[in-house]
Design a protein around this motif. Structure first.
Motif, PDB file in Angstrom:
ATOM      1  N   ASP A  24       0.866  -1.196   0.000  1.00  0.00           N
ATOM      2  CA  ASP A  24       0.000   0.000   0.000  1.00  0.00           C
ATOM      3  C   ASP A  24       0.891   1.231   0.000  1.00  0.00           C
ATOM      4  N   PHE A  25       1.559   1.458  -1.121  1.00  0.00           N
ATOM      5  CA  PHE A  25       2.590   2.489  -1.203  1.00  0.00           C
ATOM      6  C   PHE A  25       2.019   3.904  -1.115  1.00  0.00           C
ATOM      7  N   TYR A  26       0.779   4.077  -1.545  1.00  0.00           N
ATOM      8  CA  TYR A  26       0.156   5.406  -1.543  1.00  0.00           C
ATOM      9  C   TYR A  26      -0.869   5.577  -0.414  1.00  0.00           C
ATOM     10  N   ASP A  27      -0.793   4.750   0.624  1.00  0.00           N
ATOM     11  CA  ASP A  27      -1.724   4.828   1.754  1.00  0.00           C
ATOM     12  C   ASP A  27      -3.176   4.838   1.286  1.00  0.00           C
ATOM     13  N   ILE A  28      -3.487   3.922   0.371  1.00  0.00           N
ATOM     14  CA  ILE A  28      -4.847   3.844  -0.162  1.00  0.00           C
ATOM     15  C   ILE A  28      -5.825   3.369   0.909  1.00  0.00           C
ATOM     16  N   ASP A  29      -5.320   2.719   1.939  1.00  0.00           N
ATOM     17  CA  ASP A  29      -6.195   2.341   3.054  1.00  0.00           C
ATOM     18  C   ASP A  29      -6.889   3.556   3.659  1.00  0.00           C
ATOM     19  N   ASP A  30      -6.279   4.718   3.555  1.00  0.00           N
ATOM     20  CA  ASP A  30      -6.911   5.937   4.087  1.00  0.00           C
ATOM     21  C   ASP A  30      -8.211   6.268   3.355  1.00  0.00           C
ATOM     22  N   LEU A  31      -8.378   5.716   2.144  1.00  0.00           N
ATOM     23  CA  LEU A  31      -9.588   5.968   1.360  1.00  0.00           C
ATOM     24  C   LEU A  31     -10.695   4.971   1.691  1.00  0.00           C
ATOM     25  N   LEU A  32     -10.360   3.936   2.469  1.00  0.00           N
ATOM     26  CA  LEU A  32     -11.325   2.901   2.803  1.00  0.00           C
ATOM     27  C   LEU A  32     -11.969   3.180   4.157  1.00  0.00           C
ATOM     28  N   GLU A  34     -13.658   1.817   7.809  1.00  0.00           N
ATOM     29  CA  GLU A  34     -13.290   0.760   8.753  1.00  0.00           C
ATOM     30  C   GLU A  34     -13.991  -0.546   8.391  1.00  0.00           C
ATOM     31  N   GLU A  35     -15.236  -0.449   7.898  1.00  0.00           N
ATOM     32  CA  GLU A  35     -15.951  -1.660   7.482  1.00  0.00           C
ATOM     33  C   GLU A  35     -15.240  -2.336   6.310  1.00  0.00           C
ATOM     34  N   LYS A  37     -12.089  -2.302   5.617  1.00  0.00           N
ATOM     35  CA  LYS A  37     -10.864  -2.944   6.100  1.00  0.00           C
ATOM     36  C   LYS A  37     -11.171  -4.198   6.926  1.00  0.00           C
ATOM     37  N   MET A  38     -12.260  -4.172   7.678  1.00  0.00           N
ATOM     38  CA  MET A  38     -12.651  -5.355   8.450  1.00  0.00           C
ATOM     39  C   MET A  38     -13.062  -6.497   7.524  1.00  0.00           C
ATOM     40  N   ILE A  39     -13.816  -6.169   6.467  1.00  0.00           N
ATOM     41  CA  ILE A  39     -14.236  -7.186   5.505  1.00  0.00           C
ATOM     42  C   ILE A  39     -13.021  -7.776   4.800  1.00  0.00           C
ATOM     43  N   ARG A  40     -12.110  -6.910   4.366  1.00  0.00           N
ATOM     44  CA  ARG A  40     -10.900  -7.393   3.695  1.00  0.00           C
ATOM     45  C   ARG A  40     -10.090  -8.308   4.606  1.00  0.00           C
ATOM     46  N   GLN A  41      -9.941  -7.921   5.863  1.00  0.00           N
ATOM     47  CA  GLN A  41      -9.157  -8.737   6.792  1.00  0.00           C
ATOM     48  C   GLN A  41      -9.820 -10.077   7.041  1.00  0.00           C
ATOM     49  N   ALA A  42     -11.149 -10.074   7.143  1.00  0.00           N
ATOM     50  CA  ALA A  42     -11.860 -11.335   7.377  1.00  0.00           C
ATOM     51  C   ALA A  42     -11.659 -12.299   6.209  1.00  0.00           C
ATOM     52  N   VAL A  43     -11.730 -11.772   4.982  1.00  0.00           N
ATOM     53  CA  VAL A  43     -11.549 -12.638   3.816  1.00  0.00           C
ATOM     54  C   VAL A  43     -10.088 -13.047   3.679  1.00  0.00           C
ATOM     55  N   ARG A  44      -9.167 -12.140   4.000  1.00  0.00           N
ATOM     56  CA  ARG A  44      -7.744 -12.496   3.957  1.00  0.00           C
ATOM     57  C   ARG A  44      -7.442 -13.627   4.934  1.00  0.00           C
ATOM     58  N   ASP A  45      -8.005 -13.546   6.137  1.00  0.00           N
ATOM     59  CA  ASP A  45      -7.805 -14.606   7.132  1.00  0.00           C
ATOM     60  C   ASP A  45      -8.405 -15.920   6.635  1.00  0.00           C
ATOM     61  N   PHE A  46      -9.577 -15.827   5.991  1.00  0.00           N
ATOM     62  CA  PHE A  46     -10.222 -17.017   5.439  1.00  0.00           C
ATOM     63  C   PHE A  46      -9.338 -17.664   4.377  1.00  0.00           C
ATOM     64  N   VAL A  47      -8.776 -16.861   3.483  1.00  0.00           N
ATOM     65  CA  VAL A  47      -7.921 -17.389   2.421  1.00  0.00           C
ATOM     66  C   VAL A  47      -6.694 -18.069   3.021  1.00  0.00           C
ATOM     67  N   ILE A  95     -17.213  -1.517  -3.264  1.00  0.00           N
ATOM     68  CA  ILE A  95     -15.810  -1.567  -2.844  1.00  0.00           C
ATOM     69  C   ILE A  95     -15.593  -2.792  -1.949  1.00  0.00           C
ATOM     70  N   SER A  96     -16.554  -3.073  -1.082  1.00  0.00           N
ATOM     71  CA  SER A  96     -16.466  -4.290  -0.258  1.00  0.00           C
ATOM     72  C   SER A  96     -16.403  -5.518  -1.146  1.00  0.00           C
ATOM     73  N   TYR A  97     -17.266  -5.567  -2.159  1.00  0.00           N
ATOM     74  CA  TYR A  97     -17.268  -6.698  -3.089  1.00  0.00           C
ATOM     75  C   TYR A  97     -15.912  -6.815  -3.785  1.00  0.00           C
ATOM     76  N   GLY A  98     -15.385  -5.696  -4.250  1.00  0.00           N
ATOM     77  CA  GLY A  98     -14.091  -5.715  -4.925  1.00  0.00           C
ATOM     78  C   GLY A  98     -12.983  -6.228  -4.024  1.00  0.00           C
ATOM     79  N   LEU A  99     -12.952  -5.759  -2.792  1.00  0.00           N
ATOM     80  CA  LEU A  99     -11.923  -6.199  -1.854  1.00  0.00           C
ATOM     81  C   LEU A  99     -12.025  -7.695  -1.585  1.00  0.00           C
ATOM     82  N   MET A 100     -13.242  -8.213  -1.523  1.00  0.00           N
ATOM     83  CA  MET A 100     -13.418  -9.654  -1.329  1.00  0.00           C
ATOM     84  C   MET A 100     -12.846 -10.432  -2.511  1.00  0.00           C
TER      85      MET A 100
END
Length: 407
Positions: A24-32, A34-35, A37-47, A95-100
């Motif tokens: 995340d070189f451009y701190d794109i997480d700042d554009l997301l 909290e929901e 980021k939580m969804i992304r982390q949950a799916v990342r943990d699942f993977v 965006i949630s769908y895309g992150l998943m």
């Protein structure tokens, strides 16, 4: 080669830990939010828990891990933008769908295909164009993974020209008679439900819901794939299949119906390909820091740094494209051409990054010890399906010039 199932061939579980870290070189997480980021982390943990330990074994042996379908349902990976009325885990934004999709394809393109076909190509048209009775009957079971679905558009002689399809149906009184065939259909050999696009007697395209078990309906598997080997792919064959009239999607006719579904799927692919690119980059970065030649880590050599810097640059650009496209989708403004740009660009950069990462890993890059070659082979399918690389270029060309280069 025939796809094995979990009951007739065991899957080897890798003991190698999945240490993936997202760039995340451009701190794109700042554009997301909290929901997000939580969804992304949950799916990342699942993977990391459910896909990474088995995926190399599945790909090597051409096994589709069928139990992943129910697990995807449990985490809400099927149709997450469908309203909660039909999907208890739905109601999310694009965006949630895309992150998943990004996180699932980071694990494997075939696994993302399973999820995105179910959500974008089966649930989406039933929700968007189906009757209320169809929504109530099919969407909850598709959302939970009780049903697996597939999408029948491509034919043996009609890929980039879906309007030339020959699959057809005719009115036979209290039902329709469906005839024809479809090719390169993800999920089809195990699918309980198929959304099939066919022409009526007047040559008008309509969608029909075809169920497993209908007489004259078969879905033979396509064998000997070098790509998407952990995914299940097949045909759809219709020989005077009696389809109840209530299984016709009433809300759409013409080619606009299936093309709108493809827009939804292509959006997910743009995010998914980015996930594969991220995994190749992160793998190459780690390897370069550990692998020593000429007395120092290869990460210290200029050409390796050039490769890594160029990978990160393209990933960062693709992240910004996905985020902006997600905002446009949320606002109902994303155009077909904008989606084509993202799909085409992100798959192209993912393929290039996979090839560069393979070179950084040298001979180890072709082994199942690392995911690089599997991603590379998978992406050779992703660059073709849901609109080929060149067709997306011509969609953009039409948008730029106003002149259609193909019909």
């Amino acid at each position: 080669m025939t796809h094995a199932t979990l009951t007739d061939q065991s899957i080897t579980h890798s003991t190698k830990q999945d240490l993936f870290e997202s760039p995340d070189f451009y701190d794109i997480d700042d554009l997301l939010t909290e929901e997000h980021k939580m969804i992304r982390q949950a799916v990342r943990d699942f993977v990391k828990k459910e896909i990474s330990p088995i995926i190399e074994s599945c790909a090597q042996q051409a096994i589709f891990p069928k139990d992943i379908v129910r697990k995807f349902g449990d985490i809400g990976a099927f149709g997450p933008t469908i309203p909660t009325e039909y999907n208890p885990n739905g109601g999310l934004d694009y965006i949630s769908y895309g992150l998943m999709m990004q996180e699932i394809e980071r694990g494997d393109s075939g696994m993302r295909s399973t999820a995105s076909v179910q959500g974008s190509l089966v649930m989406f048209p039933i929700y968007q164009y189906g009757s209320e009775a169809q929504r109530q009957k099919y969407l909850p079971k598709l959302a939970s993974g009780e049903y697996l679905g597939c999408f029948g558009l491509t034919e043996p002689d009609h890929g980039s020209n879906p309007g030339g399809m020959t699959t057809n149906f005719r009115d036979a009184g209290d039902h329709y008679l469906l005839n024809g065939s479809k090719m390169w259909i993800s999920n089809s050999p195990y699918a309980d439900v198929a959304v099939v696009w066919a022409k009526n007697e007047a040559g008008r395209i309509h969608g029909l819901i075809v169920e497993r078990g209908m007489e004259g309906f078969s879905a033979p598997e396509i064998h000997q794939k070098w790509s998407l080997r952990a995914s299940i792919t097949g045909e759809l064959v219709f020989d005077n299949v009696k389809v109840p009239k209530e299984n016709l999607l009433p809300g759409i006719s013409g080619l606009r119906g299936p093309l709108s579904c493809l827009d939804s799927a292509r959006y997910g692919i743009a995010w998914g390909a980015l996930g594969a690119a991220m995994d190749c980059y992160d793998t190459a970065r780690r390897y370069a820091a550990e692998r020593e030649q000429f007395g120092k880590p290869i990460a210290g050599f200029q050409l390796i740094q050039k490769k890594l810097a160029e990978m990160l640059t393209e990933i960062t650009k693709a992240q910004l494209v996905c985020w902006r496209l997600g905002k446009l989708k949320n606002e109902g403004k994303a155009t077909t051409a904008q989606i084509s740009l993202a799909k085409r660009n992100n798959v192209e950069i993912a393929l290039h990054i996979a090839r560069e990462a393979r070179q950084i890993l040298g001979g180890m890059g072709i082994t199942g010890e690392y995911p690089i070659m599997r991603h590379m082979m998978n992406l050779e399918s992703v660059v073709t399906y849901e609109g080929t690389h060149d067709i997306h270029l011509l969609i953009l060309g039409h948008d730029i010039t106003g002149i259609q280069a193909f019909r």
